[in-house]
Design an enzyme around this catalytic site. Structure first.
Site, PDB file in Angstrom:
ATOM      1  N   ASP A 296       0.740  -1.378   0.111  1.00 18.73           N
ATOM      2  CA  ASP A 296      -0.054  -0.096   0.059  1.00 18.73           C
ATOM      3  C   ASP A 296       0.892   1.445   0.197  1.00 18.73           C
ATOM      4  OD1 ASP A 296      -2.675   1.208   0.474  1.00 18.73           O
ATOM      5  OD2 ASP A 296      -1.741   1.897   2.236  1.00 18.73           O
ATOM      6  N   GLU A 343       1.171  -0.371  -5.120  1.00 22.95           N
ATOM      7  CA  GLU A 343       0.142   0.684  -5.270  1.00 22.95           C
ATOM      8  C   GLU A 343       0.673   1.988  -5.519  1.00 22.95           C
ATOM      9  OE1 GLU A 343      -2.016   3.643  -4.491  1.00 22.95           O
ATOM     10  OE2 GLU A 343      -1.686   2.931  -2.451  1.00 22.95           O
ATOM     11  N   ASP A 396     -11.266   1.627  -2.049  1.00 23.22           N
ATOM     12  CA  ASP A 396     -11.279   2.968  -1.583  1.00 23.22           C
ATOM     13  C   ASP A 396     -12.357   3.838  -2.855  1.00 23.22           C
ATOM     14  OD1 ASP A 396      -9.872   3.307   0.681  1.00 23.22           O
ATOM     15  OD2 ASP A 396      -7.996   3.622  -0.316  1.00 23.22           O
TER      16      ASP A 396
END
Length: 496
Positions: A296, A343, A396
């Site tokens: 992430d 990411e 998200d």
């Protein structure tokens, strides 16, 4: 789809028979990957990106029916509990109040309990395996179990609210709590033992069906965590154990005041001196849990956004240099060539793009972003490289159906022109088809998009608290008809 979203009788998804049934569904649908969210234990806000430990698993996911079979609890113990009224939402307050009580009862009726009497032959063998687990995982488990027991003793107070002697790990105080809370400590070890035992059984089942698990590692750890408490030297903390700055994102088209995550920032100079030893252990643990790891906020390795501790918005933050490619070299030296997804969403500077390219890790593309005029990156499908992972949306994002209802008219017009469609009907399915038709090596579709669900099925809205991480599949919502439809479109675009 997150583990939390699996249907179950007990308010939240777990490593139960329904999880095995979902894997059977994936196999029938011709899929090769199941991407989940971080498996860490969640706290206030329920975010899997704010966990009490980077190594510990979430006790919410332990299959309670297993304890019924073992005789540690009764079926009636589970039936009398209110797990929540809506099977399509997780009621975290009820889960928090009830699940640990059940786990505690299971522990006290098990042979793993500290005060257990004489053992049968099987119980002796089980206990030996448990003791071996505690010994093998001692590097993180000892601190996590002690931290959790103390936190429970202090009625859940956050680390920054602890008395200085325990917050700063005074040796005499630590020893006092180890003696005083020995049974509680063992209870937390018990939870982690069964979390891992059950997760590895589920993962093994998935792998036997030729389905790989894509896991997720948050770049940061929570301020209120066993990691921050046990290893303050790793983070930008003052002599009292408080952060000097915290993580977040600057203001952009999606948030006028930016995002204030509040995580402590790393002392990258210290990590470099140690050869990134803690990070290598962290990643190695992830590759035990998962087949592929998504890192992430990959941008944070190039530059990270530092916000003064105590600020209520991210507006006064500034960019600081991260470890760069030196960190990637350490991964390859210590762990070898590992399947990692970077990411790399959001505003990307030339140095970030260079780092992703040099690492060789596939980045991420999001189909929704291709038609979002606020998004500065270029996500139009004709620009995708082979070495990337494409999504219709992530946890998200809104669902495609929800996005279509809320998107600006000009952006919707752009999407229609690009996708060559004249009506919004079935646009969600057209976007799925275009996603699968790209040259991207891997395509991941959220289950909500395959179901054509609206904003009620959104997982998370960044920069908001409450109503996130709650959505669940209803029993029977994925079925043979959907599996056949998914398989057909997967075959159509050569992804089987």
């Amino acid at each position: 789809m997150p583990i939390t979203s699996i249907p179950s009788r007990y308010g939240i998804g777990s490593f139960s028979k329904e999880a095995y049934e979902f894997i059977d569904f994936l196999k029938e649908a011709g899929q090769t990957y199941w991407q989940i969210l971080p498996l860490g234990q969640t706290g206030y806000g329920d975010s899997p990106y704010q966990s009490f430990s980077t190594f510990a698993g979430n006790p919410y996911f332990i299959d309670l029916d297993f304890f019924v079979k073992e005789g540690y609890i009764e079926e009636s113990d589970l039936e009398r509990i209110d797990w929540g009224e809506d099977p399509s939402r997780v009621d975290y307050e009820k889960i928090y109040r009830n699940r640990f009580l059940i786990l505690r009862k299971a522990y006290e009726n098990s042979p793993y309990c500290l005060n257990h009497g004489e053992f049968t032959e099987k119980e002796t063998q089980d206990n030996q395996e448990f003791e071996q687990f505690i010994e093998e995982q001692a590097d993180w488990l000892e601190d996590y179990a002690l931290y959790s027991a103390i936190k429970n003793e202090l009625q859940g107070k956050g680390l920054t609210e602890w008395e200085e002697n325990i917050r700063l790990r005074d040796p005499e105080t630590l020893e006092y709590y180890r003696r005083q809370l020995a049974d509680d400590i063992r209870f937390y070890e018990f939870q982690q033992y069964f979390f891992r035992k059950q997760w590895f059984a589920l993962k093994k089942y998935a792998n036997r069906k030729n389905i790989k698990i894509i896991g997720d590692i948050p770049i940061y750890v929570a301020l209120d965590s066993a990691d921050t408490w046990a290893h303050p030297e790793l983070f930008q903390l003052d002599e009292k154990g408080f952060p000097t700055a915290v993580a977040g994102c600057p203001p952009d088209g999606f948030s006028a005041t930016g995002q204030l995550w509040g995580n402590p920032l790393y002392r990258w100079d210290y990590h470099k001196e140690t050869g990134y030893q803690w990070w290598m252990k962290r990643l190695a643990a992830c590759f035990e849990l998962y087949d592929v790891v998504r890192i992430d906020h990959f941008r944070g390795f190039d530059e990270y956004f530092a916000i003064p501790y105590g600020d209520t918005t991210a507006e006064r933050g500034c960019w600081m240099p991260g470890p760069g490619y030196d960190f990637m070299k350490a991964i390859k030296k210590n762990l070898g060539s590992k399947p990692i997804i970077a990411e790399d969403l959001g505003f990307l500077t030339p140095t970030v793009l260079k780092l992703v390219k040099k690492s060789g890790y596939p980045g991420m593309k999001v189909m929704q972003f291709a038609f979002d005029s606020r998004e500065e990156g270029d996500y139009l499908p004709h620009n995708y490289p082979h070495n990337c992972v494409v999504y219709t949306g992530t946890h998200d994002n809104d669902t495609i159906a929800g996005w279509l209802k809320n998107v600006a008219k000009s952006d919707l017009r752009h999407a229609r022109e690009y996708l060559n469609i004249h009506t919004s009907k079935d646009l969600y399915w057209v976007m799925i088809c275009h996603t699968l038709a790209t040259v991207a090596d891997t395509a991941i579709i959220p289950i909500q998009d395959y179901l054509g669900l609206g904003s009620e099925a959104r997982i998370n809205t960044p920069s908001t608290l409450g109503n996130n991480w709650q959505w669940r599949l209803a029993p029977g919502q994925v079925d043979e008809v959907l599996a056949k439809r998914i398989r057909k479109v997967t075959e159509l675009y050569g992804r089987i």
